[in-house]
Enzyme design. Structure first.
Site, mmCIF file in Angstrom:
data_model
loop_
_atom_site.group_PDB
_atom_site.id
_atom_site.type_symbol
_atom_site.label_atom_id
_atom_site.label_comp_id
_atom_site.label_asym_id
_atom_site.label_seq_id
_atom_site.Cartn_x
_atom_site.Cartn_y
_atom_site.Cartn_z
ATOM 1 N N LYS A 1 56.031 29.071 38.506
ATOM 2 C CA LYS A 1 56.871 28.503 37.445
ATOM 3 C C LYS A 1 57.165 29.648 36.469
ATOM 4 O O LYS A 1 56.305 30.062 35.698
ATOM 5 C CB LYS A 1 56.109 27.367 36.754
ATOM 6 C CG LYS A 1 56.516 27.050 35.312
ATOM 7 C CD LYS A 1 57.896 26.426 35.202
ATOM 8 C CE LYS A 1 58.238 26.104 33.747
ATOM 9 N NZ LYS A 1 58.646 27.271 32.945
ATOM 10 N N GLU B 1 45.720 35.642 31.321
ATOM 11 C CA GLU B 1 46.049 36.873 30.588
ATOM 12 C C GLU B 1 46.798 36.408 29.346
ATOM 13 O O GLU B 1 47.954 36.027 29.417
ATOM 14 C CB GLU B 1 46.895 37.788 31.492
ATOM 15 C CG GLU B 1 46.886 39.217 31.024
ATOM 16 C CD GLU B 1 48.123 39.552 30.225
ATOM 17 O OE1 GLU B 1 48.050 39.410 28.969
ATOM 18 O OE2 GLU B 1 49.140 39.937 30.816
ATOM 19 N N GLU C 1 49.041 37.796 16.334
ATOM 20 C CA GLU C 1 49.804 38.668 17.219
ATOM 21 C C GLU C 1 51.225 38.724 16.640
ATOM 22 O O GLU C 1 51.884 37.681 16.511
ATOM 23 C CB GLU C 1 49.793 38.021 18.611
ATOM 24 C CG GLU C 1 50.299 38.896 19.699
ATOM 25 C CD GLU C 1 50.109 38.259 21.083
ATOM 26 O OE1 GLU C 1 50.106 37.028 21.199
ATOM 27 O OE2 GLU C 1 49.972 39.032 22.037
#
Ligand code: SIN
Length: 479
Positions: free
Chosen positions: A178, A254, A383
Site C-alpha cells: 500500500k 521505520e 520532527e
C-alpha cells in the site's frame, strides 16, 4: 505527464498480475503547482483481501523457485529500473516535489536494494549446531515468512518500496504493497516494471487507496498476512503495532526521527557546514533522518553560523523540474502549517532568525536558520519535516550527549570532530540506530537502516535486511 515510456504511468491498482479498476478513484496533485496529475483507483478492504489471497496463492510456487531463479528475476527488475530511471525520476518529482537530481538519486538508490537482495537471496544460510547429547544433532534452516503487507510513505515514493519488496521477494515471500495516497504513481510504475521483469502474478501486488487506515487494518487483521513492514510516522506505527498484536504478527517499523547533528570544536567547520546543509535540506527537510537539532560547541558557534548562512542563502527554491532548484515544495498544507507553527513557537521563546523564515508561493518555504535555539522549544522535541535549521550552543561532551538523547526518537545521529577517543565515546553514548561520524551520507543498501526507541525496530538493507522476512526453524535430530 510527459514520459519516454508512457506505459509507466498507470492509474489502476495491480493485483494478481492484472491492472484492476475500482468504482472510485482519487486525485493525485503536484505539490509544486497544485495541478492534477490524474486519478488513481481507490480500493478498499474487499479488494485488499483479494490481493492478499492472490499473494497467498502465489507464495508456495514463488518460494519453491530456486534462489538463483528468484535472483535472476530481481536482477531484471533492477536493470529495468536503471533503464527507465529518467521517467521514474520524472514521475517521482512531479508527485512528490523533490528536485529532479534528488529523484534520480532516489531511483538509483532504490534499485541498489534490488541488486543487493538479488544477491542475498542466494546466501540464506542455515547452521549446524553441536547437539546436547552424543546422539543429538541440531540443524537450522531459514524459511520465508509468507505474505507481507508493506506500507510505504510519500517522502521516498520509490526507494522505500524496493527496500522492503526486494528483500521480501528474495527471501521467497510475496507482497501486498500500500503506497502513500500522495505518491502512488511511483509505486505503479515499479509494478509495471515488475510485470515486465517476469515477477509472476500475485507475487507483488499494489493496492492503491485514499483510505490508508482501512488497508492497514486489513493487513493487521487478515490471518493470511504474516508480516507487516511499515515506514512512516511514529503515531501510525503505534496503531499498526497494536493492531498486529492481535494476530502476533512479525512487524518492522521505520518511524520518525529527531536527529542531532553535533559539531565539536576540533571539527573541520567547512565539512560540518557542508554535511549540515545536505542532511538538513535534502527533500526540503522531509526525511526521517534529516538533521533536526544542530548542536555546536561554544568556541566555534559564531564561526559555524557565519559559514552556514551563505550556503543556505544559495539554496534555490522552486519546481523540482528546474535544474537549479535545490529545495522543492513541502508535501501539503498540513506540512506548511506545521513548519510555520514550529518557527513561530521558537521565535516566541527567544530564537533568533538569521536567515530565511518566509513562506514563499504555494508550498515553498524559504530555507531558514535559527540561532539561540533552546531545549524548551517545540522544534527541539518534534520532527521538523521542513527546511528549518535550528542551532543550539553547548559546552561539554557530557552535556551534548545528554541533550542529543533527550528525545523519544532514536533513528539517526551525526557528529563532527577529530579526537578519536571522543569519537568512540560519543558514538557509543548516542542512543540511535545509526550514527554518521564526520559524514551525513549514511544511507546505502550495504548498511543496516533502522532505529531504536520510538523510531521503531527492524533493519532494512545490508546482510540483516533479509532476516526480517525469514523464520528460523531448528531441527533436532536423534541419530
Ligand atoms: C527515510 O527518511 O525514511 C529514508 C531516508 C533514507 O533512506 O535515506
Amino acid at each position: 505527464m510527459n514520459l519516454t515510456n508512457q506505459q509507466l504511468l498507470q492509474h489502476q491498482a495491480f493485483i494478481n498480475g492484472e491492472w484492476v479498476k475500482a468504482e472510485k478513484s482519487f486525485e493525485v496533485k503536484n505539490p509544486y503547482d497544485n495541478t492534477s496529475l490524474g486519478e488513481v483507483a481507490d480500493l478498499g478492504a474487499e479488494e485488499t483481501k483479494l490481493a492478499i489471497e492472490a499473494a497467498e496463492n502465489a507464495f508456495i510456487p514463488w518460494k519453491n523457485l530456486t534462489a538463483s531463479k528468484r535472483s535472476r528475476i530481481l536482477k531484471k527488475w533492477c536493470a529495468l529500473q536503471h533503464k527507465h530511471k529518467k521517467d521514474l525520476a520524472t514521475i517521482l518529482t512531479l508527485e512528490q516535489g523533490k528536485p529532479y537530481a534528488e529523484a534520480l538519486g532516489e531511483i538509483v538508490y532504490g534499485a541498489s536494494f534490488v541488486e543487493w537482495f538479488a544477491e542475498e537471496a542466494k546466501r540464506v544460510y542455515g547452521d549446524v549446531i553441536p547437539g546436547h547429547g552424543n546422539d543429538k544433532r541440531i540443524t537450522i534452516i531459514k524459511q520465508a515468512i509468507g505474505v507481507v503487507g508493506a506500507i510505504t510513505p510519500w517522502n521516498f515514493p520509490s526507494a522505500m518500496i524496493t527496500r522492503k519488496v526486494a528483500p521480501a521477494l528474495a527471501a521467497g515471500c510475496t507482497v501486498v504493497l500500500k503506497p502513500s495516497e500522495l505518491t502512488p504513481f511511483s509505486a505503479l510504475a515499479l509494478a509495471k516494471l515488475a510485470e515486465e521483469a517476469g515477477i509472476p502474478p500475485g507475487v507483488f501486488n499494489v493496492v492503491t487507496s485514499a483510505k490508508a487506515s482501512i488497508i492497514g487494518q486489513e493487513f493487521c487483521s487478515n490471518p493470511k498476512v504474516k508480516k507487516i513492514s511499515f515506514t512512516g510516522s511514529t503515531r501510525v506505527g503505534k496503531i499498526l503495532l497494536s493492531q498486529a498484536a492481535e494476530g502476533v504478527k512479525k512487524v518492522s517499523l521505520e518511524l520518525g526521527g529527531n536527529a542531532p547533528f553535533i559539531v565539536f570544536d576540533d571539527a573541520s567547520i567547512e565539512e560540518a557546514v557542508a554535511g549540515c546543509v545536505d542532511s538538513k535540506f535534502r527533500n526540503a527537510g522531509q526525511t526521517c533522518i534529516c538533521t533536526n537539532r544542530i548542536f555546536v560547541q561554544e568556541g566555534i558557534y559564531d564561526a559555524f553560523i557565519s559559514k552556514l548562512i551563505p550556503k543556505v542563502k544559495a539554496l534555490k527554491t522552486g519546481s523540482g523540474m528546474e535544474v537549479d532548484t535545490k529545495v522543492g515544495p513541502l508535501i501539503n498544507m498540513a506540512a506548511l502549517e506545521s513548519t510555520k507553527a514550529l518557527l513561530n513557537d521558537a521565535l516566541s521563546k527567544g530564537a533568533k532568525m538569521v536567515e530565511g523564515g518566509n513562506h514563499l508561493e504555494g508550498l515553498l518555504f524559504e530555507p531558514t536558520i535559527l540561532s539561540e535555539a533552546q531545549a524548551n522549544m517545540d522544534i527541539f522535541k518534534k520532527e521538523i519535516f521542513g527546511p528549518i535549521a535550528a542551532v543550539y550552543k553547548f559546552q561539554t561532551e557530557d552535556e551534548v550527549i545528554r541533550l542529543a538523547n533527550d528525545t523519544n526518537y532514536g533513528l539517526a545521529a551525526y557528529f563532527y570532530g577529530r579526537d578519536y577517543a571522543r569519537i568512540w565515546r560519543v558514538a557509543e553514548g548516542l542512543e540511535y540506530g545509526m550514527v554518521g561520524i564526520n559524514t551525513t551520507l549514511i544511507s546505502s543498501s550495504l548498511s543496516p537502516f533502522g532505529g531504536v526507541k520510538e523510531s521503531g525496530f527492524g533493519r532494512e538493507g545490508s546482510k540483516y535486511g533479509i532476516s526480517e522476512y525469514l523464520n528460523i526453524k531448528s531441527m533436532v535430530w536423534k541419530i
